[in-house]
Each structure stands twice: as C-alpha cells, then as structure tokens.
Design an enzyme around this catalytic site. Structure first.
Site, PDB file in Angstrom:
ATOM      1  N   CYS A   1      71.038  51.437  33.303  1.00 26.83           N
ATOM      2  CA  CYS A   1      70.050  52.498  33.567  1.00 26.83           C
ATOM      3  C   CYS A   1      69.612  52.342  35.017  1.00 26.83           C
ATOM      4  O   CYS A   1      68.501  51.891  35.293  1.00 26.83           O
ATOM      5  CB  CYS A   1      68.864  52.374  32.621  1.00 26.83           C
ATOM      6  SG  CYS A   1      69.312  52.168  30.867  1.00 26.83           S
ATOM      7  N   ALA A   2      70.463  52.704  35.950  1.00 27.10           N
ATOM      8  CA  ALA A   2      70.397  52.153  37.303  1.00 27.10           C
ATOM      9  C   ALA A   2      69.586  52.938  38.324  1.00 27.10           C
ATOM     10  O   ALA A   2      69.089  52.356  39.277  1.00 27.10           O
ATOM     11  CB  ALA A   2      71.815  51.968  37.845  1.00 27.10           C
ATOM     12  N   ALA A   3      69.502  54.264  38.197  1.00 33.95           N
ATOM     13  CA  ALA A   3      68.852  55.054  39.258  1.00 33.95           C
ATOM     14  C   ALA A   3      67.399  54.628  39.443  1.00 33.95           C
ATOM     15  O   ALA A   3      66.727  54.298  38.467  1.00 33.95           O
ATOM     16  CB  ALA A   3      68.934  56.541  38.917  1.00 33.95           C
ATOM     17  N   PRO A   4      66.934  54.590  40.711  1.00 34.05           N
ATOM     18  CA  PRO A   4      67.591  55.056  41.949  1.00 34.05           C
ATOM     19  C   PRO A   4      68.509  54.046  42.613  1.00 34.05           C
ATOM     20  O   PRO A   4      69.081  54.331  43.665  1.00 34.05           O
ATOM     21  CB  PRO A   4      66.408  55.366  42.852  1.00 34.05           C
ATOM     22  CG  PRO A   4      65.363  54.383  42.445  1.00 34.05           C
ATOM     23  CD  PRO A   4      65.510  54.240  40.952  1.00 34.05           C
TER      24      PRO A   4
ATOM     25  N   GLY B   1      67.855  50.418  43.260  1.00 34.17           N
ATOM     26  CA  GLY B   1      67.352  49.209  43.900  1.00 34.17           C
ATOM     27  C   GLY B   1      67.904  47.940  43.279  1.00 34.17           C
ATOM     28  O   GLY B   1      68.343  47.024  43.988  1.00 34.17           O
ATOM     29  N   LYS B   2      67.917  47.879  41.965  1.00 34.48           N
ATOM     30  CA  LYS B   2      68.417  46.672  41.291  1.00 34.48           C
ATOM     31  C   LYS B   2      69.938  46.563  41.440  1.00 34.48           C
ATOM     32  O   LYS B   2      70.484  45.455  41.494  1.00 34.48           O
ATOM     33  CB  LYS B   2      67.993  46.677  39.827  1.00 34.48           C
ATOM     34  CG  LYS B   2      66.468  46.580  39.644  1.00 34.48           C
ATOM     35  CD  LYS B   2      66.070  46.631  38.181  1.00 34.48           C
ATOM     36  CE  LYS B   2      64.560  46.496  38.022  1.00 34.48           C
ATOM     37  NZ  LYS B   2      63.827  47.674  38.550  1.00 34.48           N
TER      38      LYS B   2
ATOM     39  N   ASP C   1      73.818  55.938  35.421  1.00 37.27           N
ATOM     40  CA  ASP C   1      72.601  56.587  34.951  1.00 37.27           C
ATOM     41  C   ASP C   1      72.982  57.848  34.196  1.00 37.27           C
ATOM     42  O   ASP C   1      73.917  58.561  34.592  1.00 37.27           O
ATOM     43  CB  ASP C   1      71.659  56.923  36.104  1.00 37.27           C
ATOM     44  CG  ASP C   1      70.228  57.080  35.617  1.00 37.27           C
ATOM     45  OD1 ASP C   1      69.481  56.086  35.637  1.00 37.27           O
ATOM     46  OD2 ASP C   1      69.850  58.194  35.187  1.00 37.27           O
TER      47      ASP C   1
ATOM     48  N   ARG D   1      69.621  62.133  39.009  1.00 33.42           N
ATOM     49  CA  ARG D   1      69.208  60.827  39.525  1.00 33.42           C
ATOM     50  C   ARG D   1      70.379  60.039  40.111  1.00 33.42           C
ATOM     51  O   ARG D   1      70.182  59.134  40.917  1.00 33.42           O
ATOM     52  CB  ARG D   1      68.532  60.027  38.409  1.00 33.42           C
ATOM     53  CG  ARG D   1      67.118  60.500  38.131  1.00 33.42           C
ATOM     54  CD  ARG D   1      66.547  59.914  36.840  1.00 33.42           C
ATOM     55  NE  ARG D   1      66.547  58.468  36.827  1.00 33.42           N
ATOM     56  CZ  ARG D   1      65.613  57.698  37.382  1.00 33.42           C
ATOM     57  NH1 ARG D   1      64.597  58.261  38.024  1.00 33.42           N
ATOM     58  NH2 ARG D   1      65.673  56.375  37.298  1.00 33.42           N
TER      59      ARG D   1
ATOM     60  N   CYS E   1      58.697  48.161  32.237  1.00 33.91           N
ATOM     61  CA  CYS E   1      57.469  48.088  33.041  1.00 33.91           C
ATOM     62  C   CYS E   1      56.306  48.569  32.183  1.00 33.91           C
ATOM     63  O   CYS E   1      55.507  49.404  32.604  1.00 33.91           O
ATOM     64  CB  CYS E   1      57.604  48.889  34.334  1.00 33.91           C
ATOM     65  SG  CYS E   1      58.032  50.622  34.114  1.00 33.91           S
TER      66      CYS E   1
END
Length: 510
Positions: free
Chosen positions: A111-114, A116-117, A135, A140, A233
């Site tokens: 679940c990568a967008a945007p 950063g990770k 994603d 996105r 989060c």
C-alpha cells in the site's frame, strides 16, 4: 486546544489510557514535528551532514532520519530536487526500519503511495534485489511513480493492482512485505485536522475489513522465513492488537517478533483485547495469542517527538516440506498458464490495457537499438535490468516480461527514454538515477550562484565549453547531465555556449 477532536474518540481514549489520558490530551497543544530522511541511494550520510543546509536532530528510530524546523521549508532547496532527502513525518520512518531490509531481498510495498517508505526500502536495497511497489488507487500511483523516479531508484516495478492479483502472479515470492495499512488515521489528527473531521466517515469497522483481507493475501505472498511489517497510524485496538491477534489465530505458522524498546517504541497493549471483549466488540483470544501482542509496538505523541503509530513484526516459520514455489519464489509454467487463463476470463479489458510489449517485433528492435546506440555514445556504465518496451517507452526491468504478464503495470522498471523519428530521447528518470561518473558529459552547478535554481525553473543557461566536463576527449556538444554540487538534477543539451534546458515542465521549481 487547536485541534477539534471527535467526542466519541476522546471518550474511547480516556477509557483506554486511564491515568495517561491527560498527558495524551495535552500533546495536541504541542507543535507537530517535521522531518527529513537522507536518501543514501544518492548521497552518503557523512557527505550529507557536511552539505546539510539546515540544522538537524537525529530521529531515535531511524539512523537516516532527522527532525527539522518546519519553517525552513526543506522542499524549497535544490538538494530536495536532487533527491538527496525525502520530507517525511518522523514516526512514519519506523516501519521500514523494523522490516530489516537487506541487499538482494525481494520486497513488496503493498500500500505504497505516495512512496516515502518505498524510497526508504530502495535505499536499504542499495540497487540490488527487487522492489515491487503497489497502490490500488490509479490516481495515487502518479505520485508514487514520481517519487521512485526522483529518488534515483533503479530496481523497482510500480503496480496499480489489487493484492489478490499480485498474489496470483507471485505466490510465496517475497521475503519482505510492508503493509502500511489503510486505517482510521487517529494518530494523524494533530498533523492533519481534516482527518479528525472525517474520522467517522473512515470508520474503524470499514478499515478492519480492508486490513483483514490485506493481511490474509500478504500471507500468500510471503516466502517461508520471510517477514511482514504491519503498520497503522491509528490508536484503535480493533485495527491494531485485535487485527494481529485474529491473524495469528488463523495463521499459526506466523509469530510476532518483539521489537526493541530503546528507541522510544512502547509495547503493544494486550489488555485492550480484554477491553474490547468486555464491551462485546471483540472475541476472547487464547492466552498464548493475546500475550504475543505485547511484542507489537506503539509510538505515542505524549511520549515521543512524533505522531501516533502502531507496528507489528510478523515472521513466517520455515516449514519442513516446501514446494519449489515456496522455497525459491519460482512459478511453474503450469501455474503461470492457469493464472493467465484465470485472469483472462475475469478481466480481459485490463490485460489489454497495460500489456508489456514484445521487443522481438522488428519496430521495437529498432527502438531498442536506438537506446543501445545512445548508451554507447553517452554513458560509461553497464546499467542493470532487461531493456523492454512498454507503452511506447523503454525501461530497464528487474523482472521478465512473463512475470509481469497480466498485471496492471505503471512502471515495469527504470524508465530510460523513448524514440522519436528514429532518435532516442533520454527520459528524466534516467538522469536522476545516474551519477556524474556514469556519463560522458557533466555540467556541475552550485547552490550559491543561483544557477541551480535557474535550471530548476526551466531557464536556458549560458555555459562556456570549458565548463562541460567531458570524458575520453568527447565533444561537449550533446546531452549533458546537470548536477548540483555533484548530484544529478536532470538533462540539458549543449550547443555553441548555450544549454537547452531539458528539465520537465511538471517538475519545475515554482
């Protein structure tokens, strides 16, 4: 209190936190924390610390992460446009650190967008192994692909797929999987007040359905002995400890790997499972399952300089009897054939929408030859990946076309350029991932004299031929890699003392 928090949320947190509640509530009056993470794909830590244009304070759980003053606007500096650092909320740096990525790993950011990770994972891979970053939102994935390109990632494939279809193509293939799960976002209320306003719309119940499905599919994607890091989060135990306890109950081949507490990560809260059970909002878990959730981790805004996060490190035990598919991530011809037949029957339009081209066709052979000619004349390094055609463009892919067949691909690898009227036109992502030592012509700009900003704004620059560093006695005329203090920014084309600016309009300094 500046942030208007939902009353239902406050009541829940008061019940859950007890004596800690007042400190937790007071944290919303504290300023939010800004951070940057150094991109070690492009610059070493020592070099960055010497060049850093602003003061830095170390993030405890990430050796490449630093707190910065948000007022300095780190996105308004040429080093940002050179991809030397990523602007990232400090707590969000922790999940990838817990994944413990090593060189040559096969990693999936589900679940990568945007992105950063994903860029953090790529830096740990150091150009080796494989990163598949995905994603489900097509919109996105635009930001995801741009960040992969800006930060000089050479070994990534960008997908816009459902987890189920990825699992069909790559059963038990990845040894590291990151799930930064969609969640109710309670830990981000201080950072983003809009999330607090929309909290009830993004209900806990809706999020748990998605999280359960994603975890189940990730289990089918992971190789024996592999690791999943699940993160949210949010503070909601339904999405955190209870989700992990449910997963462990259904997947006894997995176990939680407890994390160190030295960096400020607090333990999980198995007692909150009892709280849910007493309220009739969750099952009663076996004692051996519930106790494991203490090995999860939480970052609390009233205990650390960051926002609220939850983490679980899950490892799949190595089985005694494994198929070749499970051991080595090998997909048999029969399995591939069955998967393709199944996918074709279910969604033929999608297969036609994003095919990976067959470069054996004569026209594509000519285009690939144009790329090879350009590389021979302008590059001084052997670049990784298989040259393939996709959507009329040329990529260097870390995977074969067969492995990508049937998937909705955004980027099948490192985008190097396209061919127009028989001539190869290098792409911007090719430049951002190259170093000055890998190209024939380089023009280095500096921050101090303002030329770097002028280039980033798209202006034509004057440059005497003596400023173009040419290898092997090459003529300065032609494509030039533009750098700032030695780090790549993009392409220019030099002729007769003028540098035609090739920096993409959509990327320009505003």
């Amino acid at each position: 209190m500046a942030v208007q928090l939902p009353n239902v949320f406050l009541k829940r947190m008061q019940e859950l936190l007890g004596s800690e509640y007042d400190d937790f509530l007071a944290s919303y009056d504290s300023p939010r924390y800004a951070g940057i993470r150094v991109n070690t794909l492009k610059i070493s830590m020592d070099s960055f610390l010497k060049l850093a244009p602003f003061s830095l304070k170390q993030v405890p759980w990430c050796e490449t992460g630093f707190y910065v003053d948000e007022q300095i606007k780190p996105g308004k500096h040429p080093f940002y446009h050179a991809g030397l650092y990523y602007i990232q909320e400090p707590s969000a740096m922790a999940p990838v650190e817990l994944l413990e990525v090593s060189e040559e790993d096969r990693v999936l950011d589900l679940c990568a967008a945007p992105g950063g990770k994903s860029t953090q994972i790529a830096a740990k891979l150091k150009g080796t192994g494989l990163l598949v970053t995905n994603d489900i939102s097509s919109e996105r994935t635009k930001a995801l692909a741009k960040n992969i390109e800006l930060y000089g990632v050479r070994n990534a494939v960008v997908l816009n797929e459902s987890p189920e279809r990825i699992a069909q193509a790559f059963p038990h293939f990845f040894n590291k999987i990151l799930i930064d799960a969609p969640c109710s976002g309670e830990g981000m209320f201080r950072k983003d007040e809009d999330m607090a306003r929309q909290w009830e719309r993004h209900s806990i119940a809706k999020c748990t359905v998605m999280q359960r499905d994603i975890l189940q599919i990730a289990a089918d994607l992971l190789a024996p002995g592999g690791r999943i890091v699940y993160s949210t989060c949010t503070f909601a135990p339904e999405e955190d400890e209870a989700m992990i306890a449910e997963f462990l109950s259904d997947h006894r081949q997995f176990e939680i790997i407890p994390m160190t507490r030295e960096t400020g990560i607090s333990p999980g809260r198995p007692d909150w499972l009892d709280w849910l059970y007493r309220k009739g909002e969750g099952p009663e878990f076996p004692a051996d399952i519930a106790s494991q959730t203490e090995g999860c981790g939480r970052l609390w805004p009233h205990k650390v300089e960051g926002e609220g996060h939850f983490f679980a490190v899950l490892e799949r035990k190595k089985d005694g009897q494994q198929t070749d598919e499970e051991k080595y991530g090998i997909i048999s011809s029969e399995t591939k054939r069955n998967q393709r037949d199944d996918m074709k029957s279910k969604s033929p339009k999608r297969l036609r929408k994003a095919p990976v081209g067959d470069h054996k066709q004569s026209g594509e052979r000519e285009q690939l030859k144009a790329w090879e000619t350009f590389a021979e004349a302008n590059l001084r390094a052997k670049l990784p990946g298989e040259p393939i055609m996709f959507g009329g463009h040329i990529y260097l892919s870390p995977l074969s076309k067969d492995q990508l067949d049937g998937l909705k691909v955004v980027r099948p690898g490192w985008y190097v350029g396209t061919v127009k009227n028989g001539r190869f036109m290098p792409g911007h992502p090719l430049a951002t991932a190259l170093t000055a030592g890998e190209v024939v012509r380089v023009l280095d700009l500096t921050v101090e004299d303002g030329e770097a900003v002028r280039y980033l704004k798209g202006e034509t620059l004057a440059a005497e031929p003596s400023r173009i560093r040419c290898l092997d006695g090459a003529d300065p005329k032609g494509y030039v890699l533009i750098t700032v203090d030695g780090y790549s920014l993009g392409w220019g084309k030099w002729l007769d003392g003028l540098l035609k600016n090739e920096y993409p309009a959509g990327w320009r300094w505003t």
